[in-house]
Design a protein around this motif. Sequence first.
Motif, mmCIF file in Angstrom:
data_model
loop_
_atom_site.group_PDB
_atom_site.id
_atom_site.type_symbol
_atom_site.label_atom_id
_atom_site.label_comp_id
_atom_site.label_asym_id
_atom_site.label_seq_id
_atom_site.Cartn_x
_atom_site.Cartn_y
_atom_site.Cartn_z
ATOM 1 N N MET A 1 0.848 -1.196 0.000
ATOM 2 C CA MET A 1 0.000 0.000 0.000
ATOM 3 C C MET A 1 0.879 1.240 0.000
ATOM 4 N N ALA A 2 0.659 2.127 -0.956
ATOM 5 C CA ALA A 2 1.507 3.296 -1.096
ATOM 6 C C ALA A 2 1.457 4.190 0.135
ATOM 7 N N LEU A 3 0.279 4.238 0.769
ATOM 8 C CA LEU A 3 0.119 5.073 1.954
ATOM 9 C C LEU A 3 1.098 4.666 3.028
ATOM 10 N N ARG A 4 1.159 3.376 3.350
ATOM 11 C CA ARG A 4 2.039 2.923 4.417
ATOM 12 C C ARG A 4 3.506 3.123 4.068
ATOM 13 N N ALA A 5 3.829 3.025 2.786
ATOM 14 C CA ALA A 5 5.217 3.182 2.378
ATOM 15 C C ALA A 5 5.738 4.570 2.719
ATOM 16 N N ARG A 6 4.849 5.545 2.816
ATOM 17 C CA ARG A 6 5.261 6.913 3.111
ATOM 18 C C ARG A 6 5.349 7.180 4.600
ATOM 19 N N LEU A 7 4.947 6.207 5.414
ATOM 20 C CA LEU A 7 4.799 6.482 6.838
ATOM 21 C C LEU A 7 5.885 5.884 7.709
ATOM 22 N N PHE A 8 6.954 5.329 7.115
ATOM 23 C CA PHE A 8 8.011 4.772 7.948
ATOM 24 C C PHE A 8 8.683 5.908 8.705
ATOM 25 N N SER A 9 8.855 5.733 10.007
ATOM 26 C CA SER A 9 9.423 6.786 10.827
ATOM 27 C C SER A 9 10.248 6.167 11.931
ATOM 28 N N LYS A 10 10.760 7.002 12.812
ATOM 29 C CA LYS A 10 11.545 6.492 13.942
ATOM 30 C C LYS A 10 10.711 5.570 14.819
ATOM 31 N N SER A 11 9.410 5.785 14.833
ATOM 32 C CA SER A 11 8.554 4.917 15.635
ATOM 33 C C SER A 11 8.683 3.474 15.195
ATOM 34 N N LYS A 12 8.661 3.226 13.871
ATOM 35 C CA LYS A 12 8.762 1.865 13.357
ATOM 36 C C LYS A 12 10.092 1.242 13.756
ATOM 37 N N LEU A 13 11.170 2.006 13.590
ATOM 38 C CA LEU A 13 12.489 1.493 13.914
ATOM 39 C C LEU A 13 12.576 1.179 15.394
ATOM 40 N N ALA A 14 12.091 2.104 16.213
ATOM 41 C CA ALA A 14 12.182 1.923 17.644
ATOM 42 C C ALA A 14 11.440 0.675 18.102
ATOM 43 N N TYR A 15 10.209 0.516 17.629
ATOM 44 C CA TYR A 15 9.432 -0.644 18.032
ATOM 45 C C TYR A 15 10.034 -1.935 17.494
ATOM 46 N N GLY A 16 10.533 -1.904 16.260
ATOM 47 C CA GLY A 16 11.108 -3.118 15.692
ATOM 48 C C GLY A 16 12.369 -3.543 16.392
ATOM 49 N N SER A 17 13.254 -2.581 16.704
ATOM 50 C CA SER A 17 14.541 -2.929 17.288
ATOM 51 C C SER A 17 14.479 -3.126 18.793
ATOM 52 N N GLN A 18 13.437 -2.603 19.446
ATOM 53 C CA GLN A 18 13.351 -2.721 20.887
ATOM 54 C C GLN A 18 12.559 -3.939 21.348
ATOM 55 N N GLU A 192 2.742 8.660 18.677
ATOM 56 C CA GLU A 192 1.800 9.765 18.447
ATOM 57 C C GLU A 192 2.093 10.451 17.117
ATOM 58 N N GLN A 193 3.384 10.667 16.815
ATOM 59 C CA GLN A 193 3.764 11.279 15.547
ATOM 60 C C GLN A 193 3.332 10.414 14.370
ATOM 61 N N LEU A 194 3.507 9.106 14.548
ATOM 62 C CA LEU A 194 3.116 8.178 13.499
ATOM 63 C C LEU A 194 1.615 8.237 13.243
ATOM 64 N N GLU A 195 0.822 8.260 14.310
ATOM 65 C CA GLU A 195 -0.626 8.290 14.161
ATOM 66 C C GLU A 195 -1.089 9.598 13.503
ATOM 67 N N LEU A 196 -0.397 10.703 13.782
ATOM 68 C CA LEU A 196 -0.735 11.974 13.143
ATOM 69 C C LEU A 196 -0.420 11.919 11.642
ATOM 70 N N LYS A 197 0.717 11.304 11.295
ATOM 71 C CA LYS A 197 1.063 11.160 9.876
ATOM 72 C C LYS A 197 0.036 10.282 9.170
ATOM 73 N N LEU A 198 -0.364 9.227 9.849
ATOM 74 C CA LEU A 198 -1.359 8.327 9.277
ATOM 75 C C LEU A 198 -2.692 9.048 9.098
ATOM 76 N N ALA A 199 -3.088 9.823 10.101
ATOM 77 C CA ALA A 199 -4.351 10.561 10.025
ATOM 78 C C ALA A 199 -4.323 11.558 8.875
ATOM 79 N N LYS A 200 -3.217 12.271 8.724
ATOM 80 C CA LYS A 200 -3.100 13.245 7.631
ATOM 81 C C LYS A 200 -3.181 12.553 6.276
ATOM 82 N N ALA A 201 -2.492 11.422 6.141
ATOM 83 C CA ALA A 201 -2.507 10.687 4.877
ATOM 84 C C ALA A 201 -3.909 10.174 4.554
ATOM 85 N N GLN A 202 -4.641 9.715 5.589
ATOM 86 C CA GLN A 202 -5.996 9.232 5.375
ATOM 87 C C GLN A 202 -6.918 10.378 4.946
#
Length: 241
Positions: A1-18, A192-202
């Motif tokens: 999904m193109a939408l999700r491809a634009r939303l990778f952020s530090k949140s994803k990295l942090a959750y994945g690596s932690q 929170e930043q991720l959810e705001l980016k997602l909301a804006k994209a939606q």
Amino acid sequence: MALRARLFSKSKLAYGSQVLLQKEYAVPVRHFAKESAPPALKGDEMLKNVFVEVKSKFETALGILKKEKITIAPEDPAAVSHYANVMKTVREKANLLSESQDILATIETETQDIPDARTYLLTLKEIRTKKGLLDDLGAEAMMIDALDKVEKELKKPLLRNDKKGMDLLLAEFDKINKQLGIRKEDLPKYEEQLELKLAKAQLEELKKDVVEAMETQKKREEFKDEREAVDVKTLDIRNFL
């Protein structure tokens, strides 16, 4: 999904690596005693339960959306923030996962039986790719390099139940997070930043769909005399639910 491809952020990295790699943090279903398992359901009964659950979640979400005024204005931070809060309420009341929670749940499910750290990291990469996420920080390569360093020191492949080896790897991960400016205590802020980016994209996609629908309608014969354009910000979604 193109939408999700634009939303990778530090949140994803942090959750994945932690998400700690030790297997004891995962609880496979087979670890529960056989007698404690819920009784098996027949096909029709299981289907009925699934339908009832989905129907309940849908009605809950619809009930909230019918009460909240959503302004289709992705360029307005206040409108984006309000929409994000509405969707957060929907998820909480309907017991739905947020984007970050969904990622964590997927990681836990697909990695719980993996015995070694390398396969674990490669599986994280597969999950990221399937979800259309971008590793624009280069975190994956840095984590693999860290694993190579630890395994070279241990002179053997690193297993997830090797406490000494895992402590070494997690220490290397901490260095990576520090280098990238990621702190565990900031994870809620990243989410929170991720959810705001997602909301804006939606909202952007919703605005695009609405504009396209209005343009199509204007071309129909019965609307040919209506020249005045409608500002999408004036529309009330509740009228169409």
